[in-house]
Write a protein that holds these residues in place. Structure first.
Motif, PDB file in Angstrom:
ATOM      1  N   VAL A  92      -4.954 -17.114  -3.531  1.00 13.38           N
ATOM      2  CA  VAL A  92      -4.648 -18.033  -2.361  1.00 13.38           C
ATOM      3  C   VAL A  92      -2.894 -18.460  -2.396  1.00 13.38           C
ATOM      4  O   VAL A  92      -2.447 -18.439  -1.600  1.00 13.38           O
ATOM      5  N   LEU A  93      -2.662 -18.715  -3.593  1.00 18.34           N
ATOM      6  CA  LEU A  93      -1.044 -19.097  -3.884  1.00 18.34           C
ATOM      7  C   LEU A  93      -0.190 -17.881  -3.446  1.00 18.34           C
ATOM      8  O   LEU A  93       0.741 -18.263  -2.696  1.00 18.34           O
ATOM      9  N   GLU A  94      -0.524 -16.882  -3.265  1.00 18.07           N
ATOM     10  CA  GLU A  94       0.282 -15.715  -2.746  1.00 18.07           C
ATOM     11  C   GLU A  94       0.492 -15.910  -1.165  1.00 18.07           C
ATOM     12  O   GLU A  94       1.432 -15.182  -0.734  1.00 18.07           O
ATOM     13  N   HIS A  95      -0.240 -16.470  -0.489  1.00 18.99           N
ATOM     14  CA  HIS A  95      -0.311 -16.723   1.102  1.00 18.99           C
ATOM     15  C   HIS A  95       0.678 -17.926   1.209  1.00 18.99           C
ATOM     16  O   HIS A  95       0.718 -18.401   2.450  1.00 18.99           O
ATOM     17  N   ILE A  96       1.239 -18.726   0.208  1.00 22.77           N
ATOM     18  CA  ILE A  96       1.514 -20.260   0.377  1.00 22.77           C
ATOM     19  C   ILE A  96       3.017 -20.255   0.062  1.00 22.77           C
ATOM     20  O   ILE A  96       3.481 -19.893  -1.123  1.00 22.77           O
ATOM     21  N   LYS A  97       3.872 -20.829   1.138  1.00 27.85           N
ATOM     22  CA  LYS A  97       5.325 -20.863   1.258  1.00 27.85           C
ATOM     23  C   LYS A  97       5.775 -21.613  -0.085  1.00 27.85           C
ATOM     24  O   LYS A  97       6.575 -21.239  -0.933  1.00 27.85           O
ATOM     25  N   HIS A  98       5.148 -22.793   0.039  1.00 28.33           N
ATOM     26  CA  HIS A  98       5.710 -23.707  -0.922  1.00 28.33           C
ATOM     27  C   HIS A  98       4.669 -24.092  -2.168  1.00 28.33           C
ATOM     28  O   HIS A  98       3.981 -24.943  -2.038  1.00 28.33           O
ATOM     29  N   TYR A  99       4.434 -23.026  -2.962  1.00 28.88           N
ATOM     30  CA  TYR A  99       3.374 -22.953  -3.726  1.00 28.88           C
ATOM     31  C   TYR A  99       3.380 -23.799  -4.791  1.00 28.88           C
ATOM     32  O   TYR A  99       2.545 -24.396  -5.502  1.00 28.88           O
ATOM     33  N   LYS A 100       4.887 -24.339  -5.369  1.00 29.24           N
ATOM     34  CA  LYS A 100       4.865 -25.311  -6.283  1.00 29.24           C
ATOM     35  C   LYS A 100       4.413 -26.794  -5.799  1.00 29.24           C
ATOM     36  O   LYS A 100       3.702 -27.610  -6.432  1.00 29.24           O
ATOM     37  N   VAL A 101       4.495 -26.867  -4.392  1.00 28.73           N
ATOM     38  CA  VAL A 101       4.109 -28.317  -3.973  1.00 28.73           C
ATOM     39  C   VAL A 101       2.498 -28.234  -3.968  1.00 28.73           C
ATOM     40  O   VAL A 101       1.725 -29.193  -4.317  1.00 28.73           O
ATOM     41  N   ALA A 102       1.814 -26.960  -3.651  1.00 30.16           N
ATOM     42  CA  ALA A 102       0.605 -26.960  -3.708  1.00 30.16           C
ATOM     43  C   ALA A 102      -0.035 -27.084  -5.291  1.00 30.16           C
ATOM     44  O   ALA A 102      -1.067 -27.652  -5.399  1.00 30.16           O
ATOM     45  N   ASP A 114      10.667 -11.449   6.599  1.00 29.71           N
ATOM     46  CA  ASP A 114      10.181 -12.525   7.568  1.00 29.71           C
ATOM     47  C   ASP A 114       9.169 -11.955   8.672  1.00 29.71           C
ATOM     48  O   ASP A 114       9.278 -12.865   9.570  1.00 29.71           O
ATOM     49  N   SER A 115       8.932 -10.882   8.527  1.00 26.06           N
ATOM     50  CA  SER A 115       8.060 -10.056   9.502  1.00 26.06           C
ATOM     51  C   SER A 115       6.821  -9.571   8.889  1.00 26.06           C
ATOM     52  O   SER A 115       6.908  -9.382   7.795  1.00 26.06           O
ATOM     53  N   ASP A 116       5.786  -9.189   9.927  1.00 26.30           N
ATOM     54  CA  ASP A 116       4.768  -8.762   9.165  1.00 26.30           C
ATOM     55  C   ASP A 116       5.037  -7.313   8.540  1.00 26.30           C
ATOM     56  O   ASP A 116       4.577  -7.000   7.503  1.00 26.30           O
ATOM     57  N   GLU A 117       5.724  -6.487   9.429  1.00 24.59           N
ATOM     58  CA  GLU A 117       6.392  -5.050   8.827  1.00 24.59           C
ATOM     59  C   GLU A 117       6.882  -5.237   7.651  1.00 24.59           C
ATOM     60  O   GLU A 117       6.511  -4.413   6.510  1.00 24.59           O
ATOM     61  N   LEU A 118       7.657  -6.076   7.443  1.00 22.41           N
ATOM     62  CA  LEU A 118       8.584  -6.265   5.987  1.00 22.41           C
ATOM     63  C   LEU A 118       7.790  -6.673   5.051  1.00 22.41           C
ATOM     64  O   LEU A 118       7.878  -6.241   3.868  1.00 22.41           O
ATOM     65  N   ARG A 119       6.798  -7.769   5.444  1.00 21.21           N
ATOM     66  CA  ARG A 119       6.020  -8.273   4.310  1.00 21.21           C
ATOM     67  C   ARG A 119       4.951  -7.129   3.686  1.00 21.21           C
ATOM     68  O   ARG A 119       4.659  -6.982   2.368  1.00 21.21           O
ATOM     69  N   ILE A 120       4.514  -6.269   4.674  1.00 25.83           N
ATOM     70  CA  ILE A 120       3.778  -5.312   4.089  1.00 25.83           C
ATOM     71  C   ILE A 120       4.335  -4.414   3.369  1.00 25.83           C
ATOM     72  O   ILE A 120       3.947  -4.009   2.319  1.00 25.83           O
ATOM     73  N   PHE A 142       7.276  -4.909   1.456  1.00 25.81           N
ATOM     74  CA  PHE A 142       7.855  -5.400   0.304  1.00 25.81           C
ATOM     75  C   PHE A 142       7.108  -6.126  -0.608  1.00 25.81           C
ATOM     76  O   PHE A 142       6.884  -6.167  -1.718  1.00 25.81           O
ATOM     77  N   TYR A 143       5.850  -6.694   0.226  1.00 25.51           N
ATOM     78  CA  TYR A 143       5.112  -7.678  -0.624  1.00 25.51           C
ATOM     79  C   TYR A 143       3.362  -6.997  -0.752  1.00 25.51           C
ATOM     80  O   TYR A 143       2.390  -7.314  -1.490  1.00 25.51           O
ATOM     81  N   GLY A 144       3.467  -6.129   0.176  1.00 28.20           N
ATOM     82  CA  GLY A 144       2.077  -5.259   0.187  1.00 28.20           C
ATOM     83  C   GLY A 144       0.858  -5.821   1.354  1.00 28.20           C
ATOM     84  O   GLY A 144      -0.053  -5.087   1.425  1.00 28.20           O
ATOM     85  N   GLN A 145       1.330  -7.110   1.876  1.00 25.15           N
ATOM     86  CA  GLN A 145       0.343  -7.516   2.845  1.00 25.15           C
ATOM     87  C   GLN A 145       1.147  -8.478   3.872  1.00 25.15           C
ATOM     88  O   GLN A 145       2.000  -9.200   3.449  1.00 25.15           O
ATOM     89  N   ASN A 146       0.766  -8.558   5.151  1.00 24.68           N
ATOM     90  CA  ASN A 146       1.512  -9.453   6.242  1.00 24.68           C
ATOM     91  C   ASN A 146       1.246 -10.671   6.015  1.00 24.68           C
ATOM     92  O   ASN A 146       2.264 -11.438   6.744  1.00 24.68           O
ATOM     93  N   ASP A 147       0.376 -11.191   5.194  1.00 25.46           N
ATOM     94  CA  ASP A 147       0.342 -12.726   5.049  1.00 25.46           C
ATOM     95  C   ASP A 147       0.715 -13.220   3.632  1.00 25.46           C
ATOM     96  O   ASP A 147       0.438 -14.102   3.224  1.00 25.46           O
TER      97      ASP A 147
END
Length: 250
Positions: free
Chosen positions: A142-152, A186-192, A194-199
Motif C-alpha cells: 500500500v505505501l508505494e501508492h501513497i503520496k505522503h507516506y510518512k503521514v500514513a 507526474d504522468s501514468d507513462e512516466l510512473r510506469i 520510472f516506478y514500474g506502475q502507473n499508480d
C-alpha cells in the motif's frame, strides 16, 4: 519445523490460499520490467508467479498467509479489531472468523462490489479512528501508492493500540539508501517507466525502515529463508527475497 502443507516434485505448484495443486502460477500482466528498473533489484511481488489459476489470489496474499500462520499470528487475531487497507479479499476470506472485527477500507471502495465484507472509503493519510483503537493494520503493498507516506505511518502509529502491529509490505530497492522519486514524474507513462506502475509514487530505498522506526514503530523483519525455511518459494509461488515487515506499537 514441520510444514502443514504437502510437498510436490519440483514442477508442481501449490496454492496455500485455496489449497489446490496447480500446474503453474500466472504471471502479472505487466511483468516485463525495463533495464532501468532492473538496476534497482526491487524486492516485491513475484511477477512471474503472480496469481493462482484457480482462486486468482496474488503471490503476496499467499506469502502473507504463510508468514502469519507459521509465525503463530493468526490465532492472535481472535477478538481483535483489524483494519485492512486496500483489502485483499482472498487472504481475508482465508483468515476470516466471526470473532474478528474486520474493517476494510480503500480510497476507491466502488472497486470492491460484491465482496464478502463491505469496503469503506478510508484514507490512510487521515484515519477517522480514535487514538489506540485498532489492534492490527494490514497495509500489504500500500505505501508505494501513497503520496505522503510518512503521514500514513504516523496515522498507523496513532490508531494502533499499544502492543498492536501493522503489516507494511511494500516494494523497495536494497541497492538504494534513499528513495527514488521526483515531482516531474507526474504522468501514468512516466510512473510506469520510472516506478514500474502507473499508480506508484516512488521506489523506496533502505531509508524506508528508518522512516518506519521514526514514526515510533518497532520493526521486526522475518526473512523467508528463516521463518519459512520449509516452504519452497517456487512450489508455493512466492518471492523468497520478500521478508515480512512487521511494525509494532510498544
Amino acid at each position: 519445523m514441520t510444514s502443514n502443507y504437502p510437498y510436490f516434485v519440483e514442477e508442481k505448484k501449490y496454492c496455500a490460499i485455496c489449497e489446490n495443486e496447480v500446474p503453474s502460477f500466472l504471471p502479472w500482466q505487466d511483468s516485463k520490467s525495463s533495464e532501468f528498473l532492473r538496476q534497482f533489484e526491487i524486492v516485491g511481488s513475484d511477477a512471474q508467479n503472480f496469481s493462482c489459476p484457480v482462486c486468482m489470489c496474488h503471490d503476496r496474499e499467499r506469502h502473507l498467509y504463510l508468514y502469519m500462520k507459521t509465525l503463530g499470528l493468526l490465532e492472535g487475531l481472535k477478538g481483535k479489531k483489524v483494519l485492512a487497507i486496500a483489502p485483499e479479499m482472498n487472504f481475508l476470506k482465508k483468515i476470516f472468523r466471526p470473532d474478528i472485527n474486520f474493517i476494510c477500507g480503500d480510497l476507491h471502495p466502488e472497486l470492491y462490489a460484491n465482496h464478502f465484507s463491505p469496503v469503506l472509503k478510508i484514507d490512510l493519510q487521515k484515519l477517522e479512528f480514535r487514538d489506540n483503537e485498532i489492534d492490527v493494520v494490514f497495509a500489504n503493498h500500500v505505501l508505494e501508492h501513497i503520496k505522503h507516506y510518512k503521514v500514513a505511518l504516523n496515522e498507523i502509529y496513532r490508531v494502533l493500540k499499544p502492543g498492536g502491529y501493522a503489516v507494511l509490505q511494500t516494494p523497495f530497492s536494497p541497492v538504494l539508501s534513499d528513495h527514488f522519486e521526483d515531482d516531474m514524474i507526474d504522468s501514468d507513462e512516466l510512473r510506469i517507466k520510472f516506478y514500474g506502475q502507473n499508480d506508484h509514487e516512488r521506489i523506496f530505498g533502505m531509508r524506508l525502515f528508518d522512516d518506519i522506526s521514526a514514526a515510533g514503530l518497532q520493526l521486526s523483519i522475518y526473512r523467508h529463508d528463516e521463518a519459512l525455511a520449509d516452504f519452497d518459494s517456487q512450489v508455493y509461488g512466492v518471492n523468497k527475497r520478500e521478508s515480512l515487515i512487521l511494525a509494532r506499537k510498544m
